[in-house]
Scaffold this active site. Structure first.
Site: not given
Ligand code: ZN
Length: 152
Positions: A73, A76
């Site tokens: 991600c 993230c």
């Protein structure tokens, strides 16, 4: 503080997951684990699995802030350093954890995680707030303190 148990404050060691009582006569930031001798608060988020997550949320006295993330991600990975920097500023008032949702899909499902990164804030063993989407270190610190103040 409402999450405190009688007989003092407790924290879960970020290294070995032993439950430690924090001495009332010393700053928590100087505490060392009775089991592994590691620093109980070293200014870094602790990586946890499902068992470690449960232990921190249910056994520690301080509120717990969790970064739910995954290695693939992009946002993230952007928020990772911000969360680490927030740990240095929020400890020992908060315990900061990182939970890899790919490694713990069952727990992520139970927590109702629909997108990542998601921040979860627990106090007294209960979820009091959550936030989805990457934010800066300043925003993480302000958000956690505000949410805790509103919940008190
Ligand atoms: Zn330890």
């Amino acid at each position: 503080m409402s999450g405190q148990k009688p007989g003092g404050s407790f924290t879960v060691c970020p290294h070995c997951a032993a439950v430690n009582r924090l001495p009332a006569d010393k700053p928590a930031s100087e505490g060392r684990c009775g089991q592994c001798k590691g620093a109980l608060f070293d200014g870094h988020p602790a990586e946890v699995d499902a068992a470690g997550f449960e232990r921190h949320v249910t056994r520690g006295s301080a509120p717990v802030l969790v970064d739910v993330w995954a290695p693939w991600c992009g946002p993230c990975r952007v928020m990772g350093p911000a969360f680490a920097s927030a740990a240095a500023r929020l400890e020992p008032d908060f315990r900061l954890l990182k939970l890899n949702s790919d490694a713990e899909p069952e727990l992520s499902g139970r927590l109702g995680i629909r997108s990542i990164p998601t921040l979860l804030l627990f106090a007294g063993g209960k979820r009091i707030a959550q936030h989805s989407g990457a934010i800066t270190a300043d925003q993480i610190v302000a958000w956690a303190r505000q949410q805790l103040a509103h919940a008190a």
